[in-house]
Design a protein around this motif. Structure first.
Motif, PDB file in Angstrom:
ATOM      1  N   ALA A  88       7.215  27.166 -23.215  1.00  0.00           N
ATOM      2  CA  ALA A  88       7.231  25.940 -22.414  1.00  0.00           C
ATOM      3  C   ALA A  88       6.442  26.137 -21.122  1.00  0.00           C
ATOM      4  O   ALA A  88       5.783  25.210 -20.637  1.00  0.00           O
ATOM      5  N   GLY A  89       6.505  27.348 -20.562  1.00  0.00           N
ATOM      6  CA  GLY A  89       5.715  27.638 -19.372  1.00  0.00           C
ATOM      7  C   GLY A  89       4.227  27.580 -19.642  1.00  0.00           C
ATOM      8  O   GLY A  89       3.456  27.014 -18.856  1.00  0.00           O
ATOM      9  N   ALA A  90       3.817  28.168 -20.766  1.00  0.00           N
ATOM     10  CA  ALA A  90       2.401  28.123 -21.132  1.00  0.00           C
ATOM     11  C   ALA A  90       1.950  26.683 -21.358  1.00  0.00           C
ATOM     12  O   ALA A  90       0.869  26.272 -20.925  1.00  0.00           O
TER      13      ALA A  90
ATOM     14  N   ARG B 105      -1.123  37.451 -23.974  1.00  0.00           N
ATOM     15  CA  ARG B 105      -0.362  37.581 -22.740  1.00  0.00           C
ATOM     16  C   ARG B 105       0.943  36.784 -22.810  1.00  0.00           C
ATOM     17  O   ARG B 105       1.964  37.197 -22.249  1.00  0.00           O
ATOM     18  N   THR B 106       0.900  35.658 -23.501  1.00  0.00           N
ATOM     19  CA  THR B 106       2.133  34.888 -23.695  1.00  0.00           C
ATOM     20  C   THR B 106       3.130  35.691 -24.519  1.00  0.00           C
ATOM     21  O   THR B 106       4.333  35.700 -24.228  1.00  0.00           O
ATOM     22  N   LEU B 107       2.631  36.377 -25.537  1.00  0.00           N
ATOM     23  CA  LEU B 107       3.494  37.214 -26.365  1.00  0.00           C
ATOM     24  C   LEU B 107       4.117  38.332 -25.532  1.00  0.00           C
ATOM     25  O   LEU B 107       5.301  38.655 -25.681  1.00  0.00           O
ATOM     26  N   LEU B 108       3.318  38.936 -24.648  1.00  0.00           N
ATOM     27  CA  LEU B 108       3.864  39.970 -23.767  1.00  0.00           C
ATOM     28  C   LEU B 108       4.952  39.392 -22.863  1.00  0.00           C
ATOM     29  O   LEU B 108       5.974  40.038 -22.609  1.00  0.00           O
ATOM     30  N   ALA B 109       4.739  38.165 -22.383  1.00  0.00           N
ATOM     31  CA  ALA B 109       5.754  37.511 -21.553  1.00  0.00           C
ATOM     32  C   ALA B 109       7.032  37.269 -22.338  1.00  0.00           C
ATOM     33  O   ALA B 109       8.141  37.451 -21.820  1.00  0.00           O
TER      34      ALA B 109
ATOM     35  N   ALA C  97      -2.053  25.934 -21.195  1.00  0.00           N
ATOM     36  CA  ALA C  97      -2.639  27.127 -21.808  1.00  0.00           C
ATOM     37  C   ALA C  97      -2.195  27.252 -23.260  1.00  0.00           C
ATOM     38  O   ALA C  97      -1.039  26.977 -23.593  1.00  0.00           O
ATOM     39  N   ARG C  98      -3.106  27.690 -24.104  1.00  0.00           N
ATOM     40  CA  ARG C  98      -2.744  27.965 -25.489  1.00  0.00           C
ATOM     41  C   ARG C  98      -2.080  29.340 -25.552  1.00  0.00           C
ATOM     42  O   ARG C  98      -2.583  30.301 -24.972  1.00  0.00           O
ATOM     43  N   PRO C  99      -0.946  29.457 -26.246  1.00  0.00           N
ATOM     44  CA  PRO C  99      -0.269  30.769 -26.321  1.00  0.00           C
ATOM     45  C   PRO C  99      -1.190  31.836 -26.882  1.00  0.00           C
ATOM     46  O   PRO C  99      -1.892  31.616 -27.871  1.00  0.00           O
TER      47      PRO C  99
ATOM     48  N   SER D 113       0.271  33.288 -19.019  1.00  0.00           N
ATOM     49  CA  SER D 113      -0.677  32.545 -19.858  1.00  0.00           C
ATOM     50  C   SER D 113      -1.816  31.927 -19.070  1.00  0.00           C
ATOM     51  O   SER D 113      -2.952  31.860 -19.547  1.00  0.00           O
ATOM     52  N   GLY D 114      -1.497  31.472 -17.844  1.00  0.00           N
ATOM     53  CA  GLY D 114      -2.524  30.785 -17.077  1.00  0.00           C
ATOM     54  C   GLY D 114      -2.776  31.354 -15.700  1.00  0.00           C
ATOM     55  O   GLY D 114      -3.708  30.929 -15.017  1.00  0.00           O
ATOM     56  N   GLY D 115      -1.916  32.271 -15.262  1.00  0.00           N
ATOM     57  CA  GLY D 115      -2.095  32.867 -13.957  1.00  0.00           C
ATOM     58  C   GLY D 115      -1.666  31.990 -12.801  1.00  0.00           C
ATOM     59  O   GLY D 115      -1.804  32.354 -11.648  1.00  0.00           O
TER      60      GLY D 115
END
Length: 297
Positions: free
Chosen positions: A32-34, A44-48, A39-41, A155-157
């Motif tokens: 949901a944050g991404a 880095r999203t996976l790491l989060a 941002a597309r997952p 995901s987006g910084g």
């Protein structure tokens, strides 16, 4: 007991300690944050997500370590008071999982670590100091909101665009945590009624009239997910308000935790990430099936 029978017993004890079915409510935070920052997952999203899972489980282990004396009195069947998991092992697990969560966030980038560090601090502060104070529900709400911002940062910084979604998710968590403070004793109608009102407001915000540019299918998906959120929480909250016994209060808490998934999915749809929304929503039946084997609360 035969040696072959011991590992499954130990495994179940740890599954209960870590509330494994509740893990299905975690990936949707980062997703949901991404979505909120457009941002597309990705990797880095996976790491989060993995960082969030570790920090969430650290909180579960630390929670039971901190509450071991209270649980010995009110919930002696739990893993620590029953002797199935040693307190030192639970505390060690909490520390190791926290370290792993921070390391994974660092791999996702400095912005992610800048959010994960206060998230970890909030988790430990809640379990060790704030849980039984008036600040407890707000601390738990902050942790969920930070978890969503972790996904945005990784995901987006950037996180500013994700703040509205974090507030909505945090508001839901605040309501659930308020109800949970009475799950062992029951006797309070105020918490479930407040949670019911909060969920009604959140449902309204999720399903209100779409923007002119929103496609009909997208609007229908967002409305369906918002309705699913309301349907998950409405009945258990209402039952707990009418009869605030410990079993019904615990059921209301469980319903609130499960409702986190359709809420996350609705937030994704609200941000225009419809495929992600469907992926998050698919976690709900899996988590529900697992919760039949291991308690989610």
């Amino acid at each position: 007991m035969p040696a072959a029978a011991r590992p499954p017993g130990r495994a179940r004890a740890w599954a209960e300690l870590l509330r494994l079915p509740a893990l299905f409510t975690v990936p949707g935070d980062a997703l949901a944050g991404a979505a909120a920052v457009g941002a597309r997952p990705g990797a880095r999203t996976l790491l989060a997500i993995c960082s969030s899972l570790c920090l969430y489980e650290a909180g579960m282990a630390l929670n039971d370590w901190a509450d071991r004396e209270e649980d010995a009195r009110d919930r002696p069947h739990r893993p620590l008071p029953s002797g199935r998991v040693r307190p030192a092992a639970a505390l060690t697990a909490a520390g190791a999982l926290t370290g792993a969560g921070l390391a994974l966030a660092a791999r996702a980038g400095r912005p992610a670590l800048a959010v994960a560090a206060p998230l970890a601090a909030t988790v430990w502060s809640y379990d060790l100091a704030l849980k039984h104070t008036p600040a407890g529900p707000a601390a738990m709400a902050a942790a969920r909101g930070l978890d969503l911002l972790l996904g945005a940062a990784a995901s987006g910084g950037r996180t500013r665009a994700a703040l509205p979604s974090a507030v909505l998710l945090g508001s839901h968590t605040l309501a659930v945590t308020t109800v949970s403070r009475r799950e062992a004793q029951g006797g309070s109608t105020a918490g479930p009624l407040a949670a019911l009102a909060t969920s009604a407001l959140l449902t309204r915000l999720l399903t209100r009239r779409p923007a002119p540019a929103e496609a009909p299918r997208a609007s229908a998906l967002r409305t369906a997910l918002g309705t699913a959120y309301a349907a998950t929480v409405a009945r258990p909250y209402l039952h707990a308000a009418l009869n605030p016994s410990p079993p019904l209060t615990q059921r209301a808490v469980g319903g609130g935790i499960r409702a986190t998934i359709p809420l996350q999915a609705a937030l994704c749809a609200r941000s225009g990430a419809h495929v992600t929304a469907l992926a998050v929503a698919a976690l709900a039946p899996i988590g529900r099936a697992c919760a039949r084997k291991v308690s989610i609360t």
